[in-house]
Each structure stands twice: as structure tokens, then as C-alpha cells.
Design a protein around this motif. Structure first.
Motif, PDB file in Angstrom:
ATOM      1  N   ALA A 172       1.066  -1.401   0.253  1.00 29.02           N
ATOM      2  CA  ALA A 172       0.450  -0.029  -0.203  1.00 29.02           C
ATOM      3  C   ALA A 172       0.939   1.414  -0.212  1.00 29.02           C
ATOM      4  N   ASP A 173       0.196   2.332  -0.637  1.00 25.70           N
ATOM      5  CA  ASP A 173       1.409   3.503  -1.428  1.00 25.70           C
ATOM      6  C   ASP A 173       0.250   3.851  -0.285  1.00 25.70           C
ATOM      7  N   PHE A 174      -0.467   4.188   0.279  1.00 23.55           N
ATOM      8  CA  PHE A 174      -1.161   4.796   0.970  1.00 23.55           C
ATOM      9  C   PHE A 174      -1.917   4.608   2.397  1.00 23.55           C
ATOM     10  N   ALA A 175      -1.477   4.235   3.589  1.00 23.27           N
ATOM     11  CA  ALA A 175      -2.551   3.288   4.574  1.00 23.27           C
ATOM     12  C   ALA A 175      -2.759   4.169   5.362  1.00 23.27           C
ATOM     13  N   GLY A 176      -3.944   3.777   5.989  1.00 27.91           N
ATOM     14  CA  GLY A 176      -4.555   5.113   6.920  1.00 27.91           C
ATOM     15  C   GLY A 176      -4.098   4.499   8.243  1.00 27.91           C
ATOM     16  N   LEU A 177      -3.763   3.007   8.057  1.00 30.62           N
ATOM     17  CA  LEU A 177      -3.868   2.316   9.309  1.00 30.62           C
ATOM     18  C   LEU A 177      -3.156   0.881   9.048  1.00 30.62           C
ATOM     19  N   THR A 178      -1.406   1.065   9.577  1.00 28.76           N
ATOM     20  CA  THR A 178      -1.336  -0.389   9.452  1.00 28.76           C
ATOM     21  C   THR A 178      -1.252  -1.202  10.824  1.00 28.76           C
ATOM     22  N   LEU A 179      -1.726  -1.969  10.426  1.00 28.27           N
ATOM     23  CA  LEU A 179      -2.212  -3.179  11.957  1.00 28.27           C
ATOM     24  C   LEU A 179      -1.236  -4.480  11.671  1.00 28.27           C
ATOM     25  N   SER A 180      -1.222  -4.778  12.463  1.00 28.91           N
ATOM     26  CA  SER A 180      -0.594  -6.680  13.179  1.00 28.91           C
ATOM     27  C   SER A 180      -1.772  -7.195  13.672  1.00 28.91           C
ATOM     28  N   THR A 181      -1.793  -8.166  12.773  1.00 30.20           N
ATOM     29  CA  THR A 181      -3.098  -9.119  13.517  1.00 30.20           C
ATOM     30  C   THR A 181      -2.625 -10.522  13.555  1.00 30.20           C
TER      31      THR A 181
END
Length: 168
Positions: A139-148
Motif C-alpha cells: 500500500a503506497d497510502f494507508a490509513g492504518l497499519t495493523l499487526s493481527t
């Protein structure tokens, strides 16, 4: 029904949408035209919100298209439905938008189809990046990066004027 935990509420989601729109405009300040392509269904709903923000803040002409994928038939002519004409993308900058990036399969197939045109530049934007890649896409543009964990699910819910992100 599985228990769900709110990760991002409507107000924060809209702040992230605005930030993504600014990043898209800034990253493409020298482009005359942008084509946003939302992946049906929730990716397209997210793309509509980004589109509205980009129109407000950018000087570029911006258009919105949709692409729908039948992941079981992506190699069949009927497995991918793009709302526009691929030829119309020639020489243009395209931003492919989805709600959640997980394994990358959906974005990969959408990008693969759109590369049937002679695109000038392509970027990707997502609301939530889970970082569980099976394909070399980001993702070049991401609102939130989340580890799940792989067992957890991210649900983006669009209701009336609200958008909320849940961990299920």
C-alpha cells in the motif's frame, strides 16, 4: 455472531481519509489527471470518500471508476468487471483503492487487469494494511497499519454516513 472490537471510529476514519487524500494530491502534484479505481464493494465505498476529498483539495481532474473481481474466475473474461474503458487509462495516473490489504491477492488481480492499459503511473491506497502478504504488493497510502493474527478478521462497516473499523 462473533464479538467485535472497535479499532477506529467514524471521526478517526474520516481523518485518515483526509490524510490519504492529501498524500495522493501531494504525491501527484504535477499530474493533470488522476483516476481512482475502487475495488467493489467496500473498496469502492472507501474510494468514493477519498475521491470526494481529492476533488476538494486537489487541482487535478479526478475521476472515479470501479472494478469488481470474482476471485475464482479472475482469468476468465467475465471474472473481472471494470466500469470504464481500459484504453481511457492510457497515459494516466491510476490509484487503485481497497478497504483492507491482507494477502494482496485482490489488489494484485485488480492491478494485473488494469495494466492492460498503458498507464503512466500506478499507486495503491487502503484504509487498513494488515501486512499478511502472499504477493509482492504494498500500500503506497494507508490509513492504518495493523499487526493481527491470521485468525483475526478486520471488518470495515459503512452505515449511513458512518465508517467504522472492527477487529472480529
Amino acid at each position: 455472531m462473533a464479538e467485535k472490537t472497535l479499532i477506529i471510529g467514524n471521526e478517526k476514519v474520516h481523518q485518515k481519509i483526509e490524510r490519504i487524500a492529501y498524500e495522493i494530491v501531494e504525491h501527484n502534484f504535477d499530474e493533470k489527471e488522476l483516476v481512482l479505481v475502487g475495488i467493489a464493494k467496500r473498496g469502492y465505498l472507501f474510494a468514493e470518500l477519498v475521491f470526494n476529498e481529492v476533488k476538494k483539495i486537489g487541482k487535478q481532474d479526478v475521476s472515479l471508476e470501479s472494478i469488481a473481481l470474482d476471485k475464482d474466475n479472475v482469468f476468465d473474461a467475465n471474472g473481472i468487471n471494470y466500469s470504464g474503458e481500459l484504453n481511457a487509462l492510457n497515459g494516466k495516473t491510476v490509484i487503485v483503492i481497497d478497504d483492507v490489504l491482507n494477502s494482496g491477492v485482490t489488489l494484485m488481480y485488480a492491478v494485473r487487469h488494469l495494466l492492460g492499459a498503458q498507464i503512466k503511473k500506478m499507486n495503491t491506497a487502503v484504509l487498513v494494511d494488515r501486512r499478511h502478504r502472499n504477493f509482492p504488493i504494498r500500500a503506497d497510502f494507508a490509513g492504518l497499519t495493523l499487526s493481527t493474527t491470521l485468525q483475526e478478521h478486520i471488518a470495515v462497516e459503512f452505515t449511513n454516513e458512518e465508517v467504522n473499523v472492527y477487529l472480529v
